[in-house]
Design a protein around this motif. Structure first.
Motif, PDB file in Angstrom:
ATOM      1  N   HIS A 101       1.759  12.166   6.181  1.00 19.31           N
ATOM      2  CA  HIS A 101       0.450  12.265   5.221  1.00 19.31           C
ATOM      3  C   HIS A 101       0.537  10.718   4.540  1.00 19.31           C
ATOM      4  CE1 HIS A 101      -0.180  16.349   6.129  1.00 19.31           C
ATOM      5  NE2 HIS A 101       1.101  16.751   5.548  1.00 19.31           N
ATOM      6  N   GLU A 102      -0.594  10.285   4.220  1.00 19.21           N
ATOM      7  CA  GLU A 102      -0.675   9.147   3.699  1.00 19.21           C
ATOM      8  C   GLU A 102       0.050   8.710   2.251  1.00 19.21           C
ATOM      9  OE1 GLU A 102      -4.835   6.962   4.028  1.00 19.21           O
ATOM     10  OE2 GLU A 102      -5.271   9.077   4.814  1.00 19.21           O
ATOM     11  N   ASP A 103       0.353   9.842   1.705  1.00 13.95           N
ATOM     12  CA  ASP A 103       1.119   9.713   0.407  1.00 13.95           C
ATOM     13  C   ASP A 103       2.654   9.693   0.804  1.00 13.95           C
ATOM     14  OD1 ASP A 103       1.663  12.262   1.175  1.00 13.95           O
ATOM     15  OD2 ASP A 103       1.146  12.930  -0.711  1.00 13.95           O
ATOM     16  N   VAL A 133       5.167   6.794   6.502  1.00 15.58           N
ATOM     17  CA  VAL A 133       3.948   7.130   7.077  1.00 15.58           C
ATOM     18  C   VAL A 133       3.393   6.826   8.593  1.00 15.58           C
ATOM     19  CG1 VAL A 133       2.911   6.793   4.855  1.00 15.58           C
ATOM     20  CG2 VAL A 133       3.326   4.907   6.082  1.00 15.58           C
ATOM     21  N   ARG A 168       0.815  -1.451   0.045  1.00 15.09           N
ATOM     22  CA  ARG A 168       0.028  -0.013  -0.036  1.00 15.09           C
ATOM     23  C   ARG A 168       0.758   1.219   0.007  1.00 15.09           C
ATOM     24  NH1 ARG A 168      -2.387  -0.482   4.915  1.00 15.09           N
ATOM     25  NH2 ARG A 168      -3.617  -2.104   4.024  1.00 15.09           N
ATOM     26  N   TYR A 169       1.967   1.395   0.818  1.00 18.39           N
ATOM     27  CA  TYR A 169       2.545   2.485   1.068  1.00 18.39           C
ATOM     28  C   TYR A 169       4.051   2.590   0.231  1.00 18.39           C
ATOM     29  CZ  TYR A 169      -0.847   3.353   4.732  1.00 18.39           C
ATOM     30  OH  TYR A 169      -1.991   3.595   5.413  1.00 18.39           O
ATOM     31  N   SER A 190       8.712   4.188   2.984  1.00 19.08           N
ATOM     32  CA  SER A 190       7.705   5.027   3.296  1.00 19.08           C
ATOM     33  C   SER A 190       7.931   5.539   4.885  1.00 19.08           C
ATOM     34  CB  SER A 190       6.410   4.691   2.832  1.00 19.08           C
ATOM     35  OG  SER A 190       5.345   5.813   3.332  1.00 19.08           O
ATOM     36  N   THR A 225       6.615  18.058   0.224  1.00 14.76           N
ATOM     37  CA  THR A 225       6.496  18.244  -1.087  1.00 14.76           C
ATOM     38  C   THR A 225       7.082  19.542  -1.388  1.00 14.76           C
ATOM     39  OG1 THR A 225       4.011  17.367  -0.819  1.00 14.76           O
ATOM     40  CG2 THR A 225       4.396  18.937  -2.553  1.00 14.76           C
ATOM     41  N   THR A 262       4.434  11.950   2.429  1.00 10.19           N
ATOM     42  CA  THR A 262       4.905  13.328   2.502  1.00 10.19           C
ATOM     43  C   THR A 262       4.929  13.742   4.060  1.00 10.19           C
ATOM     44  OG1 THR A 262       2.902  14.622   1.787  1.00 10.19           O
ATOM     45  CG2 THR A 262       4.685  14.013   0.236  1.00 10.19           C
TER      46      THR A 262
END
Length: 413
Positions: free
Chosen positions: A307-309, A43, A36-37, A41, A273, A311
């Motif tokens: 964040h879930e993306d 997250v 998923r990530y 990551s 970002t 970042t």
């Protein structure tokens, strides 16, 4: 007690936390979460990038410890839940469904639901707040939420009908912190903190919404949780967790190398970002705390949003008050700025030099500090009647920093 807990993030399974026979903790990320990530990551935590390897040791221990309260607050919860002193896993198993951020810990095999809210009468709320630091829950309920820190507080949910007690993992929406029982060090701390948070918002620094309220015979600050919004959890962690620092060492020594804020600027900024915008956000929060004389701006009183993306961004300001101007003995800046931690000696030069080390140009750092300090000096932030003269004292300090930041040559700051 089962020695395995399911770890959830944003309501989805992230992996399992296990207590080994030797008492140490081990985290295993699920293949589904990796898919998923993605590998690497952040997250969950800046200090724990997702990996197929087992995670254990100091990095994991310090992250988990950071989710739990400290000192006497933790000891009281351990007694209430009949958990052995220092049993981190045992305490997490009882109150881990409602933690800071979007992480939850649930018994294996059970899927946590939305929980439930037990409506409270105003006299019940008054009694709960007045009794702090002794936290006695309403009848037929238990304390089922966790938040780091040493200050006594209660987590409640504000509904259209009033306050409610969250149970079974229901989300709290507000933190209520009463005036400390001993007011000798910082008088009227509640009023000063609420005023400082309004001042931050007034000058354009993102800050949690906070208001002073009276509960029975006791004043308290009511803080809206920035990690709860529209019925959803937003993930976050404080700087001690992000940098894998012991909670007990939340105040940075002046000789720390590399400095903590530089590490945050590099590590978290790289995941943002817009890394430059992240560093400017970091500068404005640190500069605001410096300008108002916040002698409690340590590594648990700054946080980042994850964040879930994958970042990262800076969290809003919280726990900000001009305590140095009220009690000069509270002079530690929390973090080292150009090798200095004494607010009596920290000025614009230290802020600019720190920002330059993060990758911000000297001109932009000077302009950012000068504009913020000028805004603070000129801000219309009326004082409550109980506060006498703090606005003028903060404005005077802000004016000195603004003038120094606008002067030529760092040595003149």
């Amino acid at each position: 007690m089962n020695d395995t807990l399911t770890v959830l993030l944003h309501g989805d399974e992230l992996g399992e936390l296990r207590r080994l026979r030797n008492g140490r903790l081990r985290l295993r990320i699920s293949p589904e979460a990796i898919t998923r990530y993605g590998i690497g990551s952040v997250v969950l935590s800046l200090a724990i990038p997702l990996t197929r390897q087992r995670v254990e040791g100091l990095v994991l221990d310090r992250y988990i410890e950071g989710l739990l309260p400290e000192g006497t607050v933790r000891a009281a919860l351990e007694r209430q839940h009949q958990v052995s002193p220092g049993d981190t896993f045992g305490l997490l198993a009882t109150i881990g469904l409602e933690c800071a951020g979007a992480v939850q810990f649930s018994p294996v095999g059970s899927t946590p639901g939305p929980g439930s809210l037990r409506p409270l009468q105003q006299q019940e709320v008054d009694r709960i707040v007045e009794d702090l630091p002794t936290l006695e829950p309403p009848e037929r309920t238990v304390v089922g939420a966790s938040l780091g820190g040493v200050q006594s507080k209660v987590l409640l949910t504000r509904t259209d009908d009033g306050w409610a007690w969250p149970t079974d993992g229901a989300m709290s929406t507000h933190i209520i912190k009463p005036e400390p029982v001993n007011e000798a060090v910082v008088p009227h701390l509640v009023e000063h903190e609420a005023w400082s948070m309004r001042l931050a918002t007034t000058v354009g620094v993102a800050a949690a919404h906070a208001t002073p309220e009276t509960f029975g015979e006791r004043r308290a600050i009511v803080v809206e949780r920035y990690d709860r919004h529209d019925g959803r959890r937003t993930h976050q962690e404080d700087f001690t967790q992000a940098l894998s620092i012991l909670t007990a060492e939340k105040y940075e020594p002046s000789v720390s190398e590399p400095p903590r804020l530089l590490r945050i600027a590099r590590l978290a900024g790289a995941q943002a970002t817009d890394p430059h915008a992240f560093r400017l956000d970091l500068l404005t929060r640190v500069a605001f705390n410096t300008i108002i004389g916040n002698g409690d701006a340590h590594s648990k009183n700054y946080s980042i949003l994850l964040h879930e993306d994958g970042t990262v961004s800076m969290a809003p300001l919280y726990d900000a008050a001009p305590v140095f101007l009220l009690a000069p003995s509270l002079k530690h800046s929390g973090h080292a700025l150009a090798g200095q931690t004494n607010l009596r000696h920290i000025g614009a030069a230290h802020l600019v030099r720190a920002a330059v080390s993060w990758g911000i140009s000297e001109d932009e750092a000077r302009q950012t500090v000068a504009e913020l300090a000028t805004a603070v000096a000129r801000a219309e932030a009326p004082e409550p009647p109980v506060i006498d003269g703090i606005r003028e004292r903060v404005a005077a300090r802000a004016s000195l920093i603004a003038q120094a930041a606008s002067s030529a040559g760092l040595d003149g700051c």
